[in-house]
Enzyme design. Structure first.
Site, PDB file in Angstrom:
ATOM      1  N   LYS A 184      -6.999   7.001 -13.761  1.00 17.37           N
ATOM      2  CA  LYS A 184      -5.696   6.360 -13.957  1.00 17.37           C
ATOM      3  C   LYS A 184      -4.636   7.042 -13.087  1.00 17.37           C
ATOM      4  O   LYS A 184      -3.806   6.381 -12.455  1.00 17.37           O
ATOM      5  CB  LYS A 184      -5.303   6.411 -15.442  1.00 17.37           C
ATOM      6  CG  LYS A 184      -6.154   5.467 -16.290  1.00 17.37           C
ATOM      7  CD  LYS A 184      -6.035   5.702 -17.792  1.00 17.37           C
ATOM      8  CE  LYS A 184      -7.053   4.811 -18.525  1.00 17.37           C
ATOM      9  NZ  LYS A 184      -7.115   5.004 -19.963  1.00 17.37           N
ATOM     10  N   GLN A 224      -4.337   9.050 -24.011  1.00 18.88           N
ATOM     11  CA  GLN A 224      -5.766   8.734 -23.922  1.00 18.88           C
ATOM     12  C   GLN A 224      -6.417   8.849 -25.299  1.00 18.88           C
ATOM     13  O   GLN A 224      -6.354   9.899 -25.944  1.00 18.88           O
ATOM     14  CB  GLN A 224      -6.443   9.690 -22.919  1.00 18.88           C
ATOM     15  CG  GLN A 224      -7.898   9.354 -22.652  1.00 18.88           C
ATOM     16  CD  GLN A 224      -8.085   7.986 -21.985  1.00 18.88           C
ATOM     17  OE1 GLN A 224      -7.339   7.615 -21.087  1.00 18.88           O
ATOM     18  NE2 GLN A 224      -9.070   7.222 -22.444  1.00 18.88           N
ATOM     19  N   ASP A 241       0.046   1.012 -22.583  1.00 18.98           N
ATOM     20  CA  ASP A 241      -1.227   0.459 -23.056  1.00 18.98           C
ATOM     21  C   ASP A 241      -1.034  -0.803 -23.903  1.00 18.98           C
ATOM     22  O   ASP A 241      -2.004  -1.476 -24.240  1.00 18.98           O
ATOM     23  CB  ASP A 241      -1.944   1.514 -23.918  1.00 18.98           C
ATOM     24  CG  ASP A 241      -3.174   2.065 -23.219  1.00 18.98           C
ATOM     25  OD1 ASP A 241      -3.610   1.458 -22.225  1.00 18.98           O
ATOM     26  OD2 ASP A 241      -3.692   3.100 -23.674  1.00 18.98           O
TER      27      ASP A 241
END
Ligand code: NDP
Length: 284
Positions: free
Chosen positions: A53, A97, A120
């Site tokens: 990422k 994460q 997200d």
């Protein structure tokens, strides 16, 4: 018949190209774009995901701001770091994460993220916007799956869609997005208690597998000519495989995403798209 292979890698490149242009347009207005990544603990797979990422962010001109906490971090330490990123003017998007190690509560930590910086798209406020048909920052894997359909001109309006898997991360938001007034699909959300799953799946014009069971979806689940979107990523002794038995299904479906090189590539690309959307909204 052999299905058309829908390349997530190709679609992801096109999304990232658009993101790069939007980042440049913001830079021309004096605004840089920053994505903060928060990694807790030592899980090797999580380290690889976050590294990818960060690399992708830098490739498209987004500044990567990285924070790591040890596996012994407390819930309060994780949430306090998130709160400081909420207040940091250089941070447009925050990526925590998941899963978090040990007893840490990932859901509670996600709720500490400012909805405006929720790259997200997993904050309850953003998930609520999906239900209201007013998406702001949508979850990355579901929106990436839809982007693949759009890219290849596969219509959703009026289509019968079966989504297998009802997680809050993938299946449930994808079902909501596909059934929205923008998409107009007729969606059935299937799960482990669904009766006669093969027969149900075989009614689908578009079949989505988000199950986490290696190669569970075989040709008898698939209507001839259907589009099959394989979200699954399973590490097996034979390597990375999806939830769909590709070699079996490819001769029956009309179109299919591969694993690897399918939906997985889209998740990171949509994370970048969400980050730049968050930056644009902050600038107004
Ligand atoms: P979860 O384990 O959270 O959810 C799995 C879902 O599948 C559940 O709803 C479960 O039903 C259902 N299910 C399990 N077994 C069966 C069965 N035999 N028949 C029917 N339904 C079943 O998984 P995720 O949604 O997080 O992930 C699904 C897959 O997608 C995984 O392989 C994961 O690695 C992959 N993934 C890929 C991403 C990408 O970027 N491509 C991103 C995120 C995930 P029930 O609710 O009844 O238990």
């Amino acid at each position: 018949m052999t299905a058309k292979v829908l390349s997530g890698a190709e679609v992801a490149e096109s999304v990232l190209g658009e993101v790069e242009e939007r980042v440049r347009a913001l830079a021309a207005r004096g605004k840089s774009v920053g994505l903060a990544t928060v990694l807790v603990g030592e899980d090797p797979a999580s380290h690889v995901y976050v590294r990818n990422k960060r690399r992708t962010a830098e490739r498209v001109g987004i500044t990567s701001i990285h924070h790591e906490l040890g596996a012994d971090a407390s819930q309060e330490e994780v949430e306090s770091l998130i709160r400081s990123l909420n207040d940091d003017p250089d941070v447009d998007g925050i990526l925590l994460q998941l899963p978090l190690p040990g007893d840490l509560d990932g859901q509670r930590a996600v709720e500490a993220i400012s909805p405006a910086k929720d790259a997200d798209g997993l904050h309850p406020m953003n998930l609520g916007h999906l239900v209201l048909d007013t998406p702001v920052l949508a979850p990355c894997t579901p929106s990436g799956s839809i982007r693949i359909l759009d890219h290849y001109g596969i219509p959703t309006s009026g289509a019968n869609v079966v989504v297998v898997g009802r997680s809050f991360l993938v299946g449930r938001p994808l079902a909501i997005l596909l059934g929205s007034k923008d998409r107009n699909a007729t969606v059935t959300l299937a799960h482990s208690r669904t009766r006669d799953l093969p027969a149900l799946c075989a009614t689908a014009d578009i079949l989505v597998a988000a199950i986490g069971r290696p190669e569970m979806i075989t040709a008898d689940y698939v209507k001839p000519g259907a589009t099959v979107i394989d979200v699954g990523i399973n590490r097996t002794e034979a390597g990375l495989v999806g939830d769909v038995a590709f070699d079996d299904v490819v001769s029956k479906a009309g179109a299919i995403t591969p694993v690897p090189g399918g939906v997985g590539k889209m998740t990171i690309a949509m994370l970048m798209a969400n980050t730049v959307s968050a930056a644009e909204r902050r600038l107004g």
